[in-house]
Design a protein around this motif. Structure first.
Motif, mmCIF file in Angstrom:
data_model
loop_
_atom_site.group_PDB
_atom_site.id
_atom_site.type_symbol
_atom_site.label_atom_id
_atom_site.label_comp_id
_atom_site.label_asym_id
_atom_site.label_seq_id
_atom_site.Cartn_x
_atom_site.Cartn_y
_atom_site.Cartn_z
ATOM 1 N N ASP A 103 0.807 -1.219 0.000
ATOM 2 C CA ASP A 103 0.000 0.000 0.000
ATOM 3 C C ASP A 103 0.842 1.272 0.000
ATOM 4 O OD1 ASP A 103 -2.249 -1.543 -0.008
ATOM 5 O OD2 ASP A 103 -2.477 -1.537 2.178
ATOM 6 N N ARG A 104 2.010 1.240 0.617
ATOM 7 C CA ARG A 104 2.814 2.461 0.746
ATOM 8 C C ARG A 104 3.413 2.913 -0.584
ATOM 9 N NH1 ARG A 104 6.654 0.763 5.630
ATOM 10 N NH2 ARG A 104 6.469 -1.214 4.480
ATOM 11 N N VAL A 105 3.553 2.008 -1.531
ATOM 12 C CA VAL A 105 4.166 2.383 -2.821
ATOM 13 C C VAL A 105 3.216 2.113 -3.990
ATOM 14 C CG1 VAL A 105 6.510 2.037 -2.012
ATOM 15 C CG2 VAL A 105 5.253 0.107 -2.986
ATOM 16 N N ILE A 106 1.953 1.907 -3.701
ATOM 17 C CA ILE A 106 1.039 1.525 -4.776
ATOM 18 C C ILE A 106 0.825 2.667 -5.763
ATOM 19 C CG2 ILE A 106 -1.063 2.188 -3.549
ATOM 20 C CD1 ILE A 106 -2.342 -0.358 -4.723
ATOM 21 N N LYS A 107 0.878 3.939 -5.292
ATOM 22 C CA LYS A 107 0.690 5.068 -6.203
ATOM 23 C C LYS A 107 1.805 5.107 -7.249
ATOM 24 C CE LYS A 107 0.118 10.102 -6.297
ATOM 25 N NZ LYS A 107 1.185 10.294 -7.299
ATOM 26 N N GLU A 108 3.041 4.922 -6.810
ATOM 27 C CA GLU A 108 4.158 4.935 -7.748
ATOM 28 C C GLU A 108 4.049 3.787 -8.740
ATOM 29 O OE1 GLU A 108 4.321 5.383 -4.591
ATOM 30 O OE2 GLU A 108 5.085 7.443 -4.395
ATOM 31 N N PHE A 109 3.620 2.646 -8.264
ATOM 32 C CA PHE A 109 3.479 1.520 -9.173
ATOM 33 C C PHE A 109 2.358 1.747 -10.174
ATOM 34 C CE2 PHE A 109 6.326 -0.864 -6.520
ATOM 35 C CZ PHE A 109 6.853 -1.809 -7.371
ATOM 36 N N LYS A 110 1.317 2.457 -9.744
ATOM 37 C CA LYS A 110 0.246 2.773 -10.695
ATOM 38 C C LYS A 110 0.749 3.708 -11.784
ATOM 39 C CE LYS A 110 -3.791 2.041 -7.744
ATOM 40 N NZ LYS A 110 -4.964 2.674 -7.076
ATOM 41 N N ASP A 111 1.633 4.661 -11.394
ATOM 42 C CA ASP A 111 2.227 5.538 -12.408
ATOM 43 C C ASP A 111 3.069 4.735 -13.397
ATOM 44 O OD1 ASP A 111 1.031 7.667 -11.154
ATOM 45 O OD2 ASP A 111 2.811 8.218 -9.987
ATOM 46 N N VAL A 112 3.821 3.803 -12.854
ATOM 47 C CA VAL A 112 4.634 2.947 -13.730
ATOM 48 C C VAL A 112 3.741 2.124 -14.649
ATOM 49 C CG1 VAL A 112 6.267 1.033 -13.775
ATOM 50 C CG2 VAL A 112 6.555 2.874 -12.111
ATOM 51 N N ALA A 113 2.667 1.599 -14.082
ATOM 52 C CA ALA A 113 1.747 0.804 -14.899
ATOM 53 C C ALA A 113 1.100 1.650 -15.985
ATOM 54 C CB ALA A 113 0.680 0.166 -14.017
ATOM 55 N N SER A 114 0.758 2.905 -15.642
ATOM 56 C CA SER A 114 0.177 3.796 -16.652
ATOM 57 C C SER A 114 1.170 4.081 -17.768
ATOM 58 C CB SER A 114 -0.255 5.101 -15.980
ATOM 59 O OG SER A 114 -0.773 5.999 -16.937
ATOM 60 N N ALA A 115 2.427 4.327 -17.398
ATOM 61 C CA ALA A 115 3.451 4.542 -18.422
ATOM 62 C C ALA A 115 3.637 3.297 -19.275
ATOM 63 C CB ALA A 115 4.765 4.931 -17.751
ATOM 64 N N ARG A 116 3.564 2.153 -18.633
ATOM 65 C CA ARG A 116 3.701 0.900 -19.394
ATOM 66 C C ARG A 116 2.541 0.731 -20.377
ATOM 67 N NH1 ARG A 116 3.686 -2.047 -15.369
ATOM 68 N NH2 ARG A 116 5.928 -2.090 -14.993
ATOM 69 N N GLU A 117 1.347 1.105 -19.935
ATOM 70 C CA GLU A 117 0.196 1.027 -20.840
ATOM 71 C C GLU A 117 0.348 1.985 -22.015
ATOM 72 O OE1 GLU A 117 -3.160 1.771 -18.432
ATOM 73 O OE2 GLU A 117 -3.096 -0.177 -17.376
ATOM 74 N N ASP A 118 0.869 3.201 -21.734
ATOM 75 C CA ASP A 118 1.120 4.149 -22.824
ATOM 76 C C ASP A 118 2.136 3.570 -23.814
ATOM 77 O OD1 ASP A 118 -0.635 5.868 -21.627
ATOM 78 O OD2 ASP A 118 0.924 7.056 -20.615
ATOM 79 N N ARG A 119 3.143 2.939 -23.262
ATOM 80 C CA ARG A 119 4.145 2.327 -24.144
ATOM 81 C C ARG A 119 3.523 1.236 -25.003
ATOM 82 N NH1 ARG A 119 8.641 -1.251 -21.323
ATOM 83 N NH2 ARG A 119 6.775 -2.535 -21.121
ATOM 84 N N GLU A 120 2.709 0.413 -24.377
ATOM 85 C CA GLU A 120 2.071 -0.662 -25.138
ATOM 86 C C GLU A 120 1.126 -0.094 -26.197
ATOM 87 O OE1 GLU A 120 2.651 -3.871 -25.064
ATOM 88 O OE2 GLU A 120 4.252 -3.523 -23.602
ATOM 89 N N ARG A 121 0.407 0.987 -25.848
ATOM 90 C CA ARG A 121 -0.487 1.602 -26.821
ATOM 91 C C ARG A 121 0.301 2.161 -28.004
ATOM 92 N NH1 ARG A 121 -2.741 4.651 -23.665
ATOM 93 N NH2 ARG A 121 -1.645 6.604 -24.053
ATOM 94 N N ALA A 122 1.429 2.826 -27.716
ATOM 95 C CA ALA A 122 2.259 3.346 -28.806
ATOM 96 C C ALA A 122 2.791 2.216 -29.675
ATOM 97 C CB ALA A 122 3.409 4.170 -28.223
ATOM 98 N N LYS A 123 3.195 1.144 -29.033
ATOM 99 C CA LYS A 123 3.673 -0.012 -29.806
ATOM 100 C C LYS A 123 2.573 -0.576 -30.683
ATOM 101 C CE LYS A 123 6.040 -3.166 -27.737
ATOM 102 N NZ LYS A 123 6.474 -4.146 -26.718
ATOM 103 N N ASN A 124 1.366 -0.656 -30.122
ATOM 104 C CA ASN A 124 0.254 -1.184 -30.913
ATOM 105 C C ASN A 124 -0.088 -0.276 -32.087
ATOM 106 O OD1 ASN A 124 0.039 -3.354 -29.167
ATOM 107 N ND2 ASN A 124 -1.471 -2.353 -27.859
ATOM 108 N N GLU A 125 -0.052 1.037 -31.843
ATOM 109 C CA GLU A 125 -0.326 1.959 -32.946
ATOM 110 C C GLU A 125 0.747 1.862 -34.029
ATOM 111 O OE1 GLU A 125 -0.545 5.748 -31.107
ATOM 112 O OE2 GLU A 125 -2.566 5.440 -30.253
#
Length: 358
Positions: free
Chosen positions: A236-258
Protein backbone atom coordinates in the motif's frame (compact mmCIF):
# COMPACT_ATOMS: atom_id res chain seq x y z
CA UNK A 1 -18.61 -44.78 78.12
CA UNK A 2 -22.34 -44.87 77.47
CA UNK A 3 -21.85 -46.82 74.18
CA UNK A 4 -20.20 -49.63 76.05
CA UNK A 5 -23.02 -49.94 78.58
CA UNK A 6 -24.83 -53.21 77.77
CA UNK A 7 -28.05 -51.93 79.32
CA UNK A 8 -28.43 -49.01 76.97
CA UNK A 9 -29.52 -49.19 73.30
CA UNK A 10 -28.05 -45.96 71.94
CA UNK A 11 -25.18 -47.62 70.04
CA UNK A 12 -24.90 -45.74 66.67
CA UNK A 13 -24.51 -49.02 64.72
CA UNK A 14 -27.84 -50.24 66.01
CA UNK A 15 -26.56 -53.41 67.67
CA UNK A 16 -24.80 -54.38 70.79
CA UNK A 17 -21.05 -54.82 70.83
CA UNK A 18 -21.20 -58.49 71.44
CA UNK A 19 -23.92 -59.18 68.82
CA UNK A 20 -22.99 -61.95 66.29
CA UNK A 21 -22.15 -60.80 62.66
CA UNK A 22 -24.37 -62.08 59.76
CA UNK A 23 -23.23 -65.19 57.85
CA UNK A 24 -21.66 -64.71 54.36
CA UNK A 25 -23.90 -67.34 52.79
CA UNK A 26 -26.92 -65.49 54.11
CA UNK A 27 -25.72 -62.28 52.46
CA UNK A 28 -25.26 -64.01 49.07
CA UNK A 29 -28.68 -65.56 49.34
CA UNK A 30 -30.29 -62.20 49.99
CA UNK A 31 -28.51 -60.68 46.99
CA UNK A 32 -29.76 -63.50 44.75
CA UNK A 33 -33.29 -62.89 45.93
CA UNK A 34 -32.99 -59.21 45.10
CA UNK A 35 -31.65 -59.98 41.60
CA UNK A 36 -34.54 -62.40 41.09
CA UNK A 37 -37.03 -59.69 41.93
CA UNK A 38 -35.28 -57.22 39.60
CA UNK A 39 -35.18 -59.61 36.59
CA UNK A 40 -38.75 -60.91 36.85
CA UNK A 41 -39.26 -61.97 40.47
CA UNK A 42 -39.64 -65.51 41.74
CA UNK A 43 -39.79 -67.59 44.85
CA UNK A 44 -36.99 -67.67 47.32
CA UNK A 45 -34.85 -70.73 47.66
CA UNK A 46 -33.08 -72.77 45.03
CA UNK A 47 -35.58 -71.90 42.28
CA UNK A 48 -35.00 -68.19 42.81
CA UNK A 49 -31.25 -68.69 42.55
CA UNK A 50 -31.60 -70.40 39.12
CA UNK A 51 -33.80 -67.67 37.73
CA UNK A 52 -31.30 -65.03 38.92
CA UNK A 53 -28.43 -66.72 37.13
CA UNK A 54 -30.41 -66.92 33.86
CA UNK A 55 -31.34 -63.28 34.05
CA UNK A 56 -27.70 -62.32 34.54
CA UNK A 57 -26.64 -64.42 31.53
CA UNK A 58 -29.44 -62.88 29.45
CA UNK A 59 -28.33 -59.42 30.43
CA UNK A 60 -24.76 -60.22 29.49
CA UNK A 61 -25.87 -61.59 26.11
CA UNK A 62 -27.92 -58.45 25.44
CA UNK A 63 -24.96 -56.25 26.32
CA UNK A 64 -22.74 -58.31 24.03
CA UNK A 65 -25.24 -57.93 21.16
CA UNK A 66 -25.39 -54.19 21.73
CA UNK A 67 -21.59 -54.07 21.75
CA UNK A 68 -21.43 -55.92 18.41
CA UNK A 69 -24.17 -53.68 16.98
CA UNK A 70 -22.10 -50.63 17.86
CA UNK A 71 -19.67 -51.72 15.13
CA UNK A 72 -22.12 -50.80 12.38
CA UNK A 73 -21.35 -47.53 10.56
CA UNK A 74 -22.33 -45.74 7.34
CA UNK A 75 -19.82 -44.20 4.91
CA UNK A 76 -21.17 -41.28 2.85
CA UNK A 77 -20.85 -41.09 -0.93
CA UNK A 78 -17.98 -38.59 -0.78
CA UNK A 79 -16.06 -40.42 1.95
CA UNK A 80 -13.75 -43.34 2.60
CA UNK A 81 -13.45 -45.07 5.97
CA UNK A 82 -10.06 -46.13 7.32
CA UNK A 83 -10.38 -49.06 9.75
CA UNK A 84 -7.84 -49.23 12.58
CA UNK A 85 -7.26 -52.29 14.77
CA UNK A 86 -5.51 -51.24 17.95
CA UNK A 87 -4.28 -48.19 16.02
CA UNK A 88 -2.95 -50.09 13.00
CA UNK A 89 -4.47 -49.56 9.55
CA UNK A 90 -5.98 -52.81 8.29
CA UNK A 91 -8.55 -51.79 5.66
CA UNK A 92 -10.16 -48.93 3.72
CA UNK A 93 -13.90 -49.11 3.12
CA UNK A 94 -15.97 -47.35 0.46
CA UNK A 95 -19.41 -45.75 0.66
CA UNK A 96 -22.29 -47.73 2.17
CA UNK A 97 -23.12 -49.71 5.32
CA UNK A 98 -20.10 -51.41 6.92
CA UNK A 99 -19.16 -53.15 10.15
CA UNK A 100 -16.03 -53.35 12.26
CA UNK A 101 -15.10 -54.91 15.54
CA UNK A 102 -16.41 -52.49 18.13
CA UNK A 103 -14.33 -50.20 20.28
CA UNK A 104 -11.75 -50.64 21.75
CA UNK A 105 -10.66 -53.38 19.31
CA UNK A 106 -11.21 -51.41 16.12
CA UNK A 107 -11.98 -47.77 15.33
CA UNK A 108 -12.95 -45.96 12.11
CA UNK A 109 -11.69 -42.66 10.67
CA UNK A 110 -13.85 -41.15 7.88
CA UNK A 111 -12.16 -38.95 5.29
CA UNK A 112 -13.94 -36.85 2.54
CA UNK A 113 -11.94 -38.05 -0.49
CA UNK A 114 -14.00 -36.47 -3.30
CA UNK A 115 -14.75 -33.13 -1.66
CA UNK A 116 -12.67 -30.24 -3.03
CA UNK A 117 -11.24 -28.29 -0.11
CA UNK A 118 -10.23 -24.62 -0.41
CA UNK A 119 -7.36 -22.95 1.39
CA UNK A 120 -6.85 -19.16 1.49
CA UNK A 121 -3.30 -17.81 1.70
CA UNK A 122 -2.47 -14.14 2.16
CA UNK A 123 -6.03 -13.26 3.14
CA UNK A 124 -9.07 -14.57 5.00
CA UNK A 125 -12.73 -14.17 4.09
CA UNK A 126 -14.58 -12.74 7.08
CA UNK A 127 -18.27 -13.03 7.92
CA UNK A 128 -19.42 -9.93 6.02
CA UNK A 129 -17.88 -11.12 2.76
CA UNK A 130 -14.86 -8.82 2.97
CA UNK A 131 -11.28 -10.02 2.73
CA UNK A 132 -8.84 -9.45 5.56
CA UNK A 133 -5.19 -9.35 4.51
CA UNK A 134 -2.55 -11.45 6.26
CA UNK A 135 0.71 -9.55 5.59
CA UNK A 136 3.01 -12.24 6.98
CA UNK A 137 1.67 -14.60 4.31
CA UNK A 138 1.15 -12.15 1.44
CA UNK A 139 4.37 -10.11 1.31
CA UNK A 140 7.24 -11.63 -0.69
CA UNK A 141 10.33 -10.61 -2.66
CA UNK A 142 10.67 -10.77 -6.45
CA UNK A 143 13.75 -11.51 -8.54
CA UNK A 144 14.51 -7.79 -9.05
CA UNK A 145 14.30 -7.23 -5.26
CA UNK A 146 10.88 -5.59 -5.19
CA UNK A 147 8.23 -6.39 -2.60
CA UNK A 148 4.90 -7.61 -3.91
CA UNK A 149 1.71 -8.53 -2.08
CA UNK A 150 0.04 -11.70 -3.34
CA UNK A 151 -3.17 -13.37 -2.20
CA UNK A 152 -4.14 -16.72 -3.69
CA UNK A 153 -6.21 -19.83 -3.09
CA UNK A 154 -5.31 -23.50 -3.28
CA UNK A 155 -7.95 -26.12 -4.00
CA UNK A 156 -7.15 -29.74 -3.27
CA UNK A 157 -8.72 -33.10 -2.52
CA UNK A 158 -7.62 -36.32 -0.88
CA UNK A 159 -6.43 -39.08 -3.21
CA UNK A 160 -5.26 -41.55 -0.52
CA UNK A 161 -7.11 -41.61 2.79
CA UNK A 162 -4.52 -43.72 4.62
CA UNK A 163 -1.58 -41.54 3.55
CA UNK A 164 -3.56 -38.43 4.45
CA UNK A 165 -4.17 -39.71 7.99
CA UNK A 166 -0.85 -41.36 8.84
CA UNK A 167 1.94 -39.76 6.78
CA UNK A 168 1.39 -36.13 7.78
CA UNK A 169 0.17 -34.41 10.91
CA UNK A 170 -1.88 -31.22 10.86
CA UNK A 171 -2.85 -31.65 7.20
CA UNK A 172 -4.21 -28.13 6.63
CA UNK A 173 -1.10 -26.54 8.11
CA UNK A 174 1.09 -28.77 5.96
CA UNK A 175 -0.70 -27.73 2.76
CA UNK A 176 -0.51 -24.06 3.79
CA UNK A 177 3.22 -24.27 4.52
CA UNK A 178 3.90 -26.06 1.22
CA UNK A 179 1.89 -23.45 -0.69
CA UNK A 180 3.72 -20.55 0.96
CA UNK A 181 7.09 -22.14 0.25
CA UNK A 182 6.20 -22.79 -3.39
CA UNK A 183 4.82 -19.30 -4.12
CA UNK A 184 7.86 -17.63 -2.54
CA UNK A 185 10.24 -19.76 -4.60
CA UNK A 186 8.42 -19.02 -7.87
CA UNK A 187 8.06 -15.29 -7.16
CA UNK A 188 11.70 -15.15 -6.11
CA UNK A 189 12.79 -16.06 -9.64
CA UNK A 190 10.23 -13.86 -11.45
CA UNK A 191 10.45 -10.15 -12.28
CA UNK A 192 7.83 -7.91 -10.70
CA UNK A 193 6.60 -6.58 -14.08
CA UNK A 194 5.91 -10.14 -15.21
CA UNK A 195 4.05 -10.97 -11.99
CA UNK A 196 1.88 -7.85 -12.26
CA UNK A 197 1.10 -8.15 -15.98
CA UNK A 198 1.75 -10.97 -18.39
CA UNK A 199 2.89 -14.06 -16.48
CA UNK A 200 0.19 -14.62 -13.88
CA UNK A 201 -1.00 -17.82 -15.57
CA UNK A 202 2.56 -19.16 -15.76
CA UNK A 203 3.08 -18.41 -12.07
CA UNK A 204 -0.11 -20.31 -11.19
CA UNK A 205 1.01 -23.37 -13.14
CA UNK A 206 4.51 -23.35 -11.65
CA UNK A 207 3.18 -22.96 -8.10
CA UNK A 208 0.67 -25.78 -8.54
CA UNK A 209 3.37 -28.10 -9.87
CA UNK A 210 5.77 -27.24 -7.06
CA UNK A 211 3.15 -27.69 -4.30
CA UNK A 212 2.23 -31.09 -5.70
CA UNK A 213 5.91 -32.07 -5.80
CA UNK A 214 6.38 -31.09 -2.14
CA UNK A 215 3.26 -32.96 -0.99
CA UNK A 216 4.19 -36.04 -3.02
CA UNK A 217 7.57 -36.01 -1.28
CA UNK A 218 5.71 -36.26 2.02
CA UNK A 219 3.47 -39.05 0.61
CA UNK A 220 0.60 -36.94 1.91
CA UNK A 221 -2.16 -38.45 -0.23
CA UNK A 222 -3.25 -34.97 -1.36
CA UNK A 223 -3.95 -33.92 -4.97
CA UNK A 224 -3.72 -30.20 -5.78
CA UNK A 225 -6.41 -29.32 -8.34
CA UNK A 226 -6.18 -25.53 -8.73
CA UNK A 227 -3.99 -22.58 -7.74
CA UNK A 228 -5.63 -19.19 -8.39
CA UNK A 229 -4.03 -15.80 -7.84
CA UNK A 230 -6.69 -13.56 -6.31
CA UNK A 231 -4.82 -10.27 -5.98
CA UNK A 232 -1.31 -9.24 -7.04
CA UNK A 233 -0.24 -5.70 -6.22
CA UNK A 234 2.57 -3.68 -4.62
CA UNK A 235 2.37 -2.81 -0.92
CA UNK A 236 0.00 0.00 0.00
CA UNK A 237 2.81 2.46 0.75
CA UNK A 238 4.17 2.38 -2.82
CA UNK A 239 1.04 1.52 -4.78
CA UNK A 240 0.69 5.07 -6.20
CA UNK A 241 4.16 4.93 -7.75
CA UNK A 242 3.48 1.52 -9.17
CA UNK A 243 0.25 2.77 -10.69
CA UNK A 244 2.23 5.54 -12.41
CA UNK A 245 4.63 2.95 -13.73
CA UNK A 246 1.75 0.80 -14.90
CA UNK A 247 0.18 3.80 -16.65
CA UNK A 248 3.45 4.54 -18.42
CA UNK A 249 3.70 0.90 -19.39
CA UNK A 250 0.20 1.03 -20.84
CA UNK A 251 1.12 4.15 -22.82
CA UNK A 252 4.15 2.33 -24.14
CA UNK A 253 2.07 -0.66 -25.14
CA UNK A 254 -0.49 1.60 -26.82
CA UNK A 255 2.26 3.35 -28.81
CA UNK A 256 3.67 -0.01 -29.81
CA UNK A 257 0.25 -1.18 -30.91
CA UNK A 258 -0.33 1.96 -32.95
CA UNK A 259 3.09 1.61 -34.59
CA UNK A 260 2.37 -2.02 -35.30
CA UNK A 261 -0.98 -1.10 -36.83
CA UNK A 262 0.71 1.50 -39.05
CA UNK A 263 3.34 -1.03 -40.05
CA UNK A 264 0.64 -3.55 -40.84
CA UNK A 265 -0.98 -0.97 -43.09
CA UNK A 266 2.15 0.35 -44.84
CA UNK A 267 4.19 -2.79 -45.27
CA UNK A 268 1.60 -4.73 -47.30
CA UNK A 269 1.14 -1.72 -49.57
CA UNK A 270 4.89 -1.38 -50.05
CA UNK A 271 5.17 -5.08 -50.74
CA UNK A 272 2.33 -4.82 -53.28
CA UNK A 273 3.96 -1.89 -55.03
CA UNK A 274 7.30 -3.67 -55.06
CA UNK A 275 5.66 -6.73 -56.53
CA UNK A 276 3.92 -4.59 -59.16
CA UNK A 277 7.24 -2.92 -60.06
CA UNK A 278 8.90 -6.30 -60.42
CA UNK A 279 6.07 -7.57 -62.61
CA UNK A 280 6.17 -4.39 -64.75
CA UNK A 281 9.91 -4.77 -65.17
CA UNK A 282 9.53 -8.39 -66.15
CA UNK A 283 6.81 -7.43 -68.66
CA UNK A 284 9.01 -4.63 -70.08
CA UNK A 285 11.92 -7.03 -70.31
CA UNK A 286 9.82 -9.51 -72.23
CA UNK A 287 8.45 -6.76 -74.47
CA UNK A 288 11.91 -5.41 -75.31
CA UNK A 289 13.29 -8.85 -75.93
CA UNK A 290 10.36 -9.78 -78.15
CA UNK A 291 10.61 -6.49 -80.06
CA UNK A 292 14.33 -6.87 -80.53
CA UNK A 293 13.85 -10.43 -81.62
CA UNK A 294 11.20 -9.33 -84.11
CA UNK A 295 13.39 -6.53 -85.46
CA UNK A 296 16.31 -8.88 -85.80
CA UNK A 297 14.13 -11.39 -87.62
CA UNK A 298 12.82 -8.61 -89.91
CA UNK A 299 16.33 -7.38 -90.61
CA UNK A 300 17.43 -10.88 -91.50
CA UNK A 301 14.51 -11.23 -93.90
CA UNK A 302 15.34 -7.83 -95.48
CA UNK A 303 18.96 -8.86 -95.76
CA UNK A 304 17.95 -12.04 -97.50
CA UNK A 305 15.76 -10.07 -99.92
CA UNK A 306 18.53 -7.51 -100.48
CA UNK A 307 20.91 -10.24 -101.45
CA UNK A 308 18.46 -11.50 -104.00
CA UNK A 309 17.45 -8.06 -105.44
CA UNK A 310 19.59 -5.22 -104.11
CA UNK A 311 18.11 -2.37 -106.20
CA UNK A 312 14.51 -3.23 -105.54
CA UNK A 313 15.13 -3.76 -101.88
CA UNK A 314 17.04 -0.47 -101.58
CA UNK A 315 14.24 1.47 -103.27
CA UNK A 316 11.58 -0.19 -101.09
CA UNK A 317 13.52 0.66 -97.96
CA UNK A 318 13.88 4.25 -99.12
CA UNK A 319 10.18 4.59 -99.81
CA UNK A 320 9.22 3.00 -96.51
CA UNK A 321 11.55 5.30 -94.64
CA UNK A 322 10.28 8.42 -96.39
CA UNK A 323 6.71 7.39 -95.76
CA UNK A 324 7.39 6.92 -92.08
CA UNK A 325 9.19 10.26 -91.80
CA UNK A 326 6.88 12.42 -93.91
CA UNK A 327 3.74 11.01 -92.35
CA UNK A 328 4.61 12.81 -89.16
CA UNK A 329 4.98 16.29 -90.75
CA UNK A 330 2.59 18.91 -92.13
CA UNK A 331 4.47 19.29 -95.39
CA UNK A 332 2.73 18.60 -98.67
CA UNK A 333 4.88 17.59 -101.62
CA UNK A 334 3.47 18.54 -104.99
CA UNK A 335 4.81 17.49 -108.31
CA UNK A 336 6.67 20.23 -110.11
CA UNK A 337 4.49 19.96 -113.17
CA UNK A 338 1.39 20.98 -111.21
CA UNK A 339 3.02 23.20 -108.62
CA UNK A 340 2.68 26.29 -110.84
CA UNK A 341 -1.09 25.84 -111.12
CA UNK A 342 -1.71 25.41 -107.38
CA UNK A 343 -2.49 28.40 -105.18
CA UNK A 344 -0.32 28.30 -102.11
CA UNK A 345 -2.34 28.17 -98.88
CA UNK A 346 -1.04 28.79 -95.41
CA UNK A 347 -3.33 27.36 -92.61
CA UNK A 348 -2.70 29.96 -89.96
CA UNK A 349 -5.52 28.69 -87.72
CA UNK A 350 -3.79 25.34 -87.25
CA UNK A 351 -0.36 26.92 -86.84
CA UNK A 352 -1.28 29.04 -83.82
CA UNK A 353 1.59 29.02 -81.39
CA UNK A 354 3.93 27.55 -84.00
CA UNK A 355 4.63 30.74 -85.98
CA UNK A 356 7.18 33.15 -84.59
CA UNK A 357 6.80 36.74 -85.78
CA UNK A 358 10.00 38.81 -85.96
Amino acid sequence: MPWSDPNQSNNPWGNRPNQQQPDLDEVVKRLQEKFSKIFGGGNSGSGGSGIGKGAIIGGLVAMLLLWFASGLYVVAADEEAVVLRFGQHIATKGPGLNWHLPYPVETVEKVPVTRVQRLEIGFRTVSDGQNRKIPQEALMLTRDENIVEISFTVQYKIKSASNYLFHIAHQTTTVRDAAESAIREVIGRTMIDDVLTTKKAEVEVEVETLIQSILDGYESGILVTTVKLQDVQPPDRVIKEFKDVASAREDRERAKNEAQAYANDVIPKARGEAKKTVLDAEAYEKEVIDRATGEATGFESVLAAYRLAPDVTRKRLYLDTMQEVLSKTDKVIVDKSVAERVLPYLPLDRMAGKVEVK
